[in-house]
Structure formats: structure tokens, C-alpha cells
Design a protein around this motif. Structure first.
Motif, PDB file in Angstrom:
ATOM      1  N   LYS A   7      49.224  37.139  36.505  1.00 53.18           N
ATOM      2  CA  LYS A   7      50.352  37.539  35.653  1.00 53.18           C
ATOM      3  C   LYS A   7      51.604  37.809  36.480  1.00 53.18           C
ATOM      4  O   LYS A   7      52.717  37.522  36.057  1.00 53.18           O
ATOM      5  CB  LYS A   7      49.966  38.786  34.850  1.00 53.18           C
ATOM      6  CG  LYS A   7      50.950  39.227  33.822  1.00 53.18           C
ATOM      7  CD  LYS A   7      51.154  38.252  32.701  1.00 53.18           C
ATOM      8  CE  LYS A   7      49.975  38.203  31.762  1.00 53.18           C
ATOM      9  NZ  LYS A   7      50.183  37.360  30.585  1.00 53.18           N
ATOM     10  N   LEU A   8      51.415  38.374  37.695  1.00 54.20           N
ATOM     11  CA  LEU A   8      52.553  38.733  38.545  1.00 54.20           C
ATOM     12  C   LEU A   8      52.911  37.652  39.568  1.00 54.20           C
ATOM     13  O   LEU A   8      53.841  37.838  40.352  1.00 54.20           O
ATOM     14  CB  LEU A   8      52.258  40.057  39.260  1.00 54.20           C
ATOM     15  CG  LEU A   8      52.129  41.273  38.344  1.00 54.20           C
ATOM     16  CD1 LEU A   8      51.705  42.497  39.138  1.00 54.20           C
ATOM     17  CD2 LEU A   8      53.437  41.538  37.604  1.00 54.20           C
ATOM     18  N   GLY A   9      52.169  36.553  39.568  1.00 50.57           N
ATOM     19  CA  GLY A   9      52.450  35.481  40.520  1.00 50.57           C
ATOM     20  C   GLY A   9      52.117  35.860  41.958  1.00 50.57           C
ATOM     21  O   GLY A   9      52.803  35.429  42.892  1.00 50.57           O
ATOM     22  N   ASP A  56      49.460  35.717  45.053  1.00 48.24           N
ATOM     23  CA  ASP A  56      48.294  35.037  45.597  1.00 48.24           C
ATOM     24  C   ASP A  56      47.402  36.121  46.198  1.00 48.24           C
ATOM     25  O   ASP A  56      47.748  36.710  47.227  1.00 48.24           O
ATOM     26  CB  ASP A  56      48.716  34.033  46.661  1.00 48.24           C
ATOM     27  CG  ASP A  56      47.552  33.319  47.328  1.00 48.24           C
ATOM     28  OD1 ASP A  56      46.407  33.826  47.277  1.00 48.24           O
ATOM     29  OD2 ASP A  56      47.778  32.257  47.931  1.00 48.24           O
ATOM     30  N   PRO A  57      46.264  36.429  45.560  1.00 53.44           N
ATOM     31  CA  PRO A  57      45.446  37.545  46.052  1.00 53.44           C
ATOM     32  C   PRO A  57      44.882  37.313  47.447  1.00 53.44           C
ATOM     33  O   PRO A  57      44.737  38.273  48.213  1.00 53.44           O
ATOM     34  CB  PRO A  57      44.336  37.668  45.004  1.00 53.44           C
ATOM     35  CG  PRO A  57      44.293  36.349  44.324  1.00 53.44           C
ATOM     36  CD  PRO A  57      45.678  35.792  44.397  1.00 53.44           C
ATOM     37  N   LEU A  58      44.596  36.079  47.806  1.00 57.40           N
ATOM     38  CA  LEU A  58      44.084  35.799  49.153  1.00 57.40           C
ATOM     39  C   LEU A  58      45.169  36.023  50.198  1.00 57.40           C
ATOM     40  O   LEU A  58      44.912  36.626  51.240  1.00 57.40           O
ATOM     41  CB  LEU A  58      43.537  34.376  49.242  1.00 57.40           C
ATOM     42  CG  LEU A  58      42.281  34.105  48.425  1.00 57.40           C
ATOM     43  CD1 LEU A  58      41.898  32.638  48.518  1.00 57.40           C
ATOM     44  CD2 LEU A  58      41.137  34.997  48.867  1.00 57.40           C
ATOM     45  N   GLU A  59      46.366  35.554  49.915  1.00 54.45           N
ATOM     46  CA  GLU A  59      47.468  35.754  50.857  1.00 54.45           C
ATOM     47  C   GLU A  59      47.808  37.238  50.972  1.00 54.45           C
ATOM     48  O   GLU A  59      48.060  37.752  52.062  1.00 54.45           O
ATOM     49  CB  GLU A  59      48.703  34.961  50.427  1.00 54.45           C
ATOM     50  CG  GLU A  59      49.877  35.105  51.355  1.00 54.45           C
ATOM     51  CD  GLU A  59      49.581  34.765  52.809  1.00 54.45           C
ATOM     52  OE1 GLU A  59      50.160  35.432  53.699  1.00 54.45           O
ATOM     53  OE2 GLU A  59      48.768  33.857  53.073  1.00 54.45           O
ATOM     54  N   ALA A  60      47.797  37.953  49.839  1.00 58.39           N
ATOM     55  CA  ALA A  60      48.073  39.389  49.863  1.00 58.39           C
ATOM     56  C   ALA A  60      47.015  40.118  50.696  1.00 58.39           C
ATOM     57  O   ALA A  60      47.346  41.023  51.473  1.00 58.39           O
ATOM     58  CB  ALA A  60      48.104  39.945  48.439  1.00 58.39           C
ATOM     59  N   ALA A  61      45.752  39.712  50.565  1.00 57.91           N
ATOM     60  CA  ALA A  61      44.673  40.344  51.328  1.00 57.91           C
ATOM     61  C   ALA A  61      44.814  40.050  52.821  1.00 57.91           C
ATOM     62  O   ALA A  61      44.628  40.935  53.662  1.00 57.91           O
ATOM     63  CB  ALA A  61      43.317  39.872  50.818  1.00 57.91           C
ATOM     64  N   ARG A  62      45.146  38.806  53.156  1.00 55.60           N
ATOM     65  CA  ARG A  62      45.347  38.457  54.571  1.00 55.60           C
ATOM     66  C   ARG A  62      46.485  39.263  55.178  1.00 55.60           C
ATOM     67  O   ARG A  62      46.382  39.784  56.287  1.00 55.60           O
ATOM     68  CB  ARG A  62      45.640  36.964  54.710  1.00 55.60           C
ATOM     69  CG  ARG A  62      44.442  36.085  54.533  1.00 55.60           C
ATOM     70  CD  ARG A  62      44.798  34.621  54.852  1.00 55.60           C
ATOM     71  NE  ARG A  62      43.869  33.759  54.164  1.00 55.60           N
ATOM     72  CZ  ARG A  62      44.099  33.148  53.002  1.00 55.60           C
ATOM     73  NH1 ARG A  62      45.264  33.281  52.392  1.00 55.60           N
ATOM     74  NH2 ARG A  62      43.178  32.395  52.452  1.00 55.60           N
ATOM     75  N   ARG A  63      47.583  39.357  54.442  1.00 52.84           N
ATOM     76  CA  ARG A  63      48.751  40.103  54.907  1.00 52.84           C
ATOM     77  C   ARG A  63      48.401  41.590  55.094  1.00 52.84           C
ATOM     78  O   ARG A  63      48.769  42.207  56.090  1.00 52.84           O
ATOM     79  CB  ARG A  63      49.905  39.920  53.921  1.00 52.84           C
ATOM     80  CG  ARG A  63      51.249  40.338  54.439  1.00 52.84           C
ATOM     81  CD  ARG A  63      52.419  39.899  53.556  1.00 52.84           C
ATOM     82  NE  ARG A  63      52.219  40.137  52.136  1.00 52.84           N
ATOM     83  CZ  ARG A  63      52.064  39.171  51.216  1.00 52.84           C
ATOM     84  NH1 ARG A  63      52.081  37.903  51.574  1.00 52.84           N
ATOM     85  NH2 ARG A  63      51.890  39.473  49.947  1.00 52.84           N
ATOM     86  N   LYS A  64      47.660  42.143  54.147  1.00 52.25           N
ATOM     87  CA  LYS A  64      47.282  43.556  54.235  1.00 52.25           C
ATOM     88  C   LYS A  64      46.336  43.797  55.408  1.00 52.25           C
ATOM     89  O   LYS A  64      46.428  44.847  56.075  1.00 52.25           O
ATOM     90  CB  LYS A  64      46.628  44.002  52.921  1.00 52.25           C
ATOM     91  CG  LYS A  64      46.309  45.474  52.874  1.00 52.25           C
ATOM     92  CD  LYS A  64      47.555  46.350  52.981  1.00 52.25           C
ATOM     93  CE  LYS A  64      47.184  47.807  52.834  1.00 52.25           C
ATOM     94  NZ  LYS A  64      48.307  48.703  52.933  1.00 52.25           N
ATOM     95  N   LEU A  65      45.464  42.862  55.692  1.00 53.48           N
ATOM     96  CA  LEU A  65      44.574  42.997  56.849  1.00 53.48           C
ATOM     97  C   LEU A  65      45.378  43.032  58.143  1.00 53.48           C
ATOM     98  O   LEU A  65      45.090  43.835  59.044  1.00 53.48           O
ATOM     99  CB  LEU A  65      43.555  41.862  56.875  1.00 53.48           C
ATOM    100  CG  LEU A  65      42.445  41.945  57.914  1.00 53.48           C
ATOM    101  CD1 LEU A  65      41.668  43.248  57.802  1.00 53.48           C
ATOM    102  CD2 LEU A  65      41.509  40.761  57.772  1.00 53.48           C
TER     103      LEU A  65
END
Length: 121
Positions: A86-88, A90-99
Motif C-alpha cells: 500500500k505504501l510502495g 520494498d520490504p526486502l530492500e527495507a530489511a537490508r537497509r535496516k540490517l
């Protein structure tokens, strides 16, 4: 697993979630706020399975309990995917960035074996 395959599988799952909601005319209820609220409720239902357990018990779950927990994990995951979609985001990219962010906040030489918050190092 190949990153392209993972992304394709996530995209297929998000497409299926959109179709599921569309068929039921539920898109009207799937605002970011409502999805975040539903995600929180499902996370609480996941936690409920561990309420009053000892640490040991939480590591030695029976098959029936694991199956119940798996359903809650799925609910949390599906709402998270819907919110991301809904918010556009990318959960995988967000997870990689957060790691990467967490690796900088918690360098091995300071964080190894410690449960302290990064601000307490």
C-alpha cells in the motif's frame, strides 16, 4: 536462494493478496492506518501463544502449538506485505537497509554477547 526468485515470490504473494481483497471488496478498509493496526493485533496474537511460558517451554513447542504459531506468523507477514504494498515499500530492500543501519549501531566489538541498547555502549 536467488534474490530474483525471492522478489518474484514476494511480488506474486502481494498480487494474490491484492486479488483476495479485491474479490471481497475489502480495499476500502485497507488504509495504511488500518493495516498497521491489524498488523499490531496479529503480532499480539502471536505473542499470546508465548504468554506465561518459561524460556525453556518457548524452545520446546509441540507440533500443534507450532502450527498455531505458524498461522499467526503468516497473519503478521501477510499484513506486513499488504502495508508495504500500500505504501510502495520494498520490504526486502527495507530489511537490508535496516540490517546495515543496525550493523553500524551495534558493532561486533561492542555488542557481542550484550543485550544493551546501542545508546548504552
Amino acid at each position: 536462494m536467488d534474490q530474483g526468485i525471492v522478489n518474484a515470490e514476494l511480488q506474486a504473494l502481494q498480487d494474490a493478496l491484492r486479488a483476495f481483497a479485491r474479490e471481497r471488496e475489502w480495499e476500502q478498509f485497507h488504509s495504511p492506518k488500518n493495516l498497521a493496526s491489524a498488523l499490531s493485533v496479529e503480532a499480539a496474537e502471536l505473542l499470546e501463544h508465548f504468554q506465561w511460558m518459561t524460556e525453556e517451554q518457548s524452545h520446546t513447542l509441540g507440533e500443534d502449538k507450532k502450527n498455531e504459531i505458524a498461522e499467526e506468523v503468516a497473519d503478521v507477514f501477510l499484513y506486513l506485505l499488504q502495508l508495504s504494498d500500500k505504501l510502495g515499500i520494498d520490504p526486502l530492500e527495507a530489511a537490508r537497509r535496516k540490517l546495515e543501519i543496525n550493523a553500524a549501531k551495534y558493532p561486533v566489538d561492542l555488542a557481542k554477547g550484550s543485550s544493551k541498547k546501542y545508546s548504552d555502549f
